[in-house]
Enzyme design. Structure first.
Site, PDB file in Angstrom:
ATOM      1  N   PRO A   8      -2.456   2.072  -5.107  1.00 50.10           N
ATOM      2  CA  PRO A   8      -1.922   0.792  -5.153  1.00 50.10           C
ATOM      3  C   PRO A   8      -0.415   0.963  -5.249  1.00 50.10           C
ATOM      4  CG  PRO A   8      -3.265   0.728  -7.207  1.00 50.10           C
ATOM      5  CD  PRO A   8      -3.414   2.167  -6.420  1.00 50.10           C
ATOM      6  N   GLU A   9       0.392   0.251  -4.309  1.00 52.25           N
ATOM      7  CA  GLU A   9       1.772   0.078  -4.439  1.00 52.25           C
ATOM      8  C   GLU A   9       2.295  -1.276  -4.674  1.00 52.25           C
ATOM      9  OE1 GLU A   9       3.579   2.340  -1.173  1.00 52.25           O
ATOM     10  OE2 GLU A   9       1.865   3.630  -0.912  1.00 52.25           O
TER      11      GLU A   9
END
Ligand SMILES: [Zn+2]
Length: 284
Positions: A2-3
């Site tokens: 996840p960013e």
């Protein structure tokens, strides 16, 4: 992994669910994710504390609580690592196999689950002090960005992953931003012209803002077994992978470039995959 956009959407989702809720009990199954906080500190600190807010910094979640003792403020830092998930599971449901920490909130259990235990849920928030500016905030100015780039000879794609340069960008949005800015991922950071730097800064902001906007509209299977509660995997079983279709180059090796139709190429930089269009993103 996840960013920034995935973590932002998660923060917005969880914030509504946990605000005002009091932690009744703490169940630590994998002390590794608490590090460097020892379990003997973690366990007694949280019971009786109430969630007052949840914000995001880079790829980190910052839970704000008011402690039981004299309303003392407590911060809890979450990082999903490679495979972490944080979700509110209904009361009475059996804890998932890879539950690392479960916080009983009365209405349900706030679960931190991680199959590989690379993530964090800790009382040590020092990691956020080392982060660069938030790319969507006014503090991410072109002058500061340019000065940081001038000091680095790393390839721009690799440099964008440096959380001290700008916070929250990972492998997906680094490739996407460079594609949007029509810059070669191989360009040395200190060789970018001011025009290119301005273009890159705007491209970073655009790809992140669009991803958050899109992620906010996706139906998410929060906490269900097949979903990690993050929007790029969050589509209903059997539904088209509409998120992947939104990406210009990431994970699209061999497929036609949305601009010119030539095949997208994959290369390895600093042991990570980079996707780009060799025609649209030539080294200038
Ligand atoms: Zn192209």
């Amino acid at each position: 992994m996840p960013e920034l956009p995935e973590v932002e959407v998660l923060a917005r989702h969880l914030r509504r669910l946990i605000r005002g809720k009091t932690i009744r009990a703490v169940n630590v199954r994998r002390a590794k994710v608490l590090r460097p906080t020892p379990p003997r500190t973690f366990r007694p600190t949280l019971p009786g504390a109430k969630f007052t807010g949840l914000s995001r910094r880079g790829k980190y979640l910052l839970f704000q609580l008011r402690g039981k003792t004299a309303g003392k403020p407590i911060s809890l830092l979450g990082h999903l690592g490679m495979t972490g998930r944080i979700f509110l599971a209904p009361k009475g449901r059996r804890l998932p196999k890879h539950t690392a920490v479960s916080l009983d909130l009365g209405v349900g259990n706030l679960i931190y689950e991680d199959t590989r235990y690379f993530g964090r849920l800790t009382l040590d928030t020092s990691a956020v002090t080392r982060l660069g500016p938030e790319p969507l905030d006014a503090g991410f100015g072109v002058e500061t960005f340019a000065q940081s780039l001038k000091r680095s000879r790393q390839a721009i794609k690799v440099k964008l992953l440096d959380q001290g340069l700008v916070a929250g960008i990972g492998n997906i949005y680094a490739s996407e931003a460079l594609f949007r800015a029509r810059l070669s991922p191989k360009l040395a950071a200190n060789k970018l012209t001011m025009t290119q730097i301005r273009r890159l800064r705007l491209a970073i902001r655009a790809v992140l803002a669009e991803a958050i906007k899109f992620g906010s509209t996706v139906p998410l299977n929060w906490g269900e077994n097949k979903s990690d509660g993050l929007f790029y995997f969050g589509h209903a079983p059997g539904a088209p992978d509409f998120y992947a279709e939104r990406l210009g180059v990431y994970d699209r090796e061999g497929q036609p470039c949305p601009n010119c139709g030539r095949p997208i190429k994959r290369i390895t930089q600093a042991a990570r995959s980079t996707f780009y269009c060799p025609h649209c993103q030539r080294v200038q």
